[in-house]
Design a protein around this motif. Structure first.
Motif, PDB file in Angstrom:
ATOM      1  N   PRO A   1       0.863  -1.346  -0.129  1.00  0.00           N
ATOM      2  CA  PRO A   1      -0.192   0.125   0.010  1.00  0.00           C
ATOM      3  C   PRO A   1       0.862   0.996  -0.125  1.00  0.00           C
ATOM      4  O   PRO A   1       2.040   1.324   0.467  1.00  0.00           O
ATOM      5  CB  PRO A   1      -0.800   0.073   1.114  1.00  0.00           C
ATOM      6  N   VAL A   2       0.547   2.368  -0.803  1.00  0.00           N
ATOM      7  CA  VAL A   2       1.090   3.519  -0.852  1.00  0.00           C
ATOM      8  C   VAL A   2       0.260   4.416  -0.119  1.00  0.00           C
ATOM      9  O   VAL A   2      -1.134   4.878  -0.658  1.00  0.00           O
ATOM     10  CB  VAL A   2       1.357   3.934  -2.228  1.00  0.00           C
ATOM     11  N   GLY A   3       0.687   5.057   0.926  1.00  0.00           N
ATOM     12  CA  GLY A   3      -0.080   6.209   1.823  1.00  0.00           C
ATOM     13  C   GLY A   3       0.405   7.560   1.782  1.00  0.00           C
ATOM     14  O   GLY A   3       1.671   7.785   1.489  1.00  0.00           O
ATOM     15  N   MET A   4      -0.589   8.563   2.079  1.00  0.00           N
ATOM     16  CA  MET A   4      -0.094   9.595   2.336  1.00  0.00           C
ATOM     17  C   MET A   4      -1.065  10.336   3.505  1.00  0.00           C
ATOM     18  O   MET A   4      -2.234  10.184   3.242  1.00  0.00           O
ATOM     19  CB  MET A   4       0.010  10.575   1.187  1.00  0.00           C
ATOM     20  N   GLY A   5      -0.454  10.574   4.548  1.00  0.00           N
ATOM     21  CA  GLY A   5      -1.229  11.284   5.718  1.00  0.00           C
ATOM     22  C   GLY A   5      -2.073  10.235   6.266  1.00  0.00           C
ATOM     23  O   GLY A   5      -3.346  10.753   6.863  1.00  0.00           O
ATOM     24  N   GLY A   6      -1.815   8.939   6.420  1.00  0.00           N
ATOM     25  CA  GLY A   6      -2.614   8.233   6.968  1.00  0.00           C
ATOM     26  C   GLY A   6      -3.667   7.555   5.944  1.00  0.00           C
ATOM     27  O   GLY A   6      -4.622   6.849   6.365  1.00  0.00           O
ATOM     28  N   THR A   7      -3.695   7.877   4.802  1.00  0.00           N
ATOM     29  CA  THR A   7      -4.766   7.471   3.555  1.00  0.00           C
ATOM     30  C   THR A   7      -4.128   6.626   2.964  1.00  0.00           C
ATOM     31  O   THR A   7      -3.032   6.955   2.414  1.00  0.00           O
ATOM     32  CB  THR A   7      -5.425   8.742   2.972  1.00  0.00           C
TER      33      THR A   7
END
Length: 126
Positions: free
Chosen positions: A30-36
């Motif tokens: 999974p690629v995430g940003m800021g918890g999303t």
């Protein structure tokens, strides 16, 4: 101005990239940003294929991250990394403002690329 007078653009050079599809199982993170979760970076388990798949629920941020991942995967191919090495290369590195972040130890396997696409689209697995 007629249609014949309009400029025609054609690609004269594009960096080499991995194949974008496979019939084999895929390893993915999974690629995430800021918890999303923005999407998933995947690599084939048996051939030279790798790509990023945006999550439908991630909206524009998920799609925009895909642009950064195309560049990163082209760099990895040019550097001589295998698709699986490319998948693991960015794990644990700081979050990028466009590409996001891959947490370490999040690699998983699905039996097919279609199963991963279903996951990204939040469709039931077939």
């Amino acid at each position: 101005m007629s249609r014949e007078d309009e400029p025609r653009f054609r690609t004269t050079f594009s960096p080499e990239s991995y194949a974008r599809t496979t019939d084999s199982a895929v390893r993915f993170v999974p690629v995430g940003m800021g918890g999303t979760v923005l999407g998933y970076l995947w690599a084939s388990t048996t051939d030279e294929a790798a790509k990023y798949v945006a999550r439908r629920d991630a909206g524009d941020a998920g799609v925009n991250a895909g642009v950064a991942w195309v560049q990163r995967l082209r760099w990895a191919k040019a550097t001589g990394l295998t698709p699986l090495q490319a998948l693991r290369h960015w794990a644990g590195q700081p979050e990028d403002t466009r590409a996001g972040r891959i947490d370490p130890d999040t690699e998983r396997v699905l039996p097919s690329l279609r199963a991963l696409e279903d996951l990204a689209a939040d469709r039931p697995r077939r």
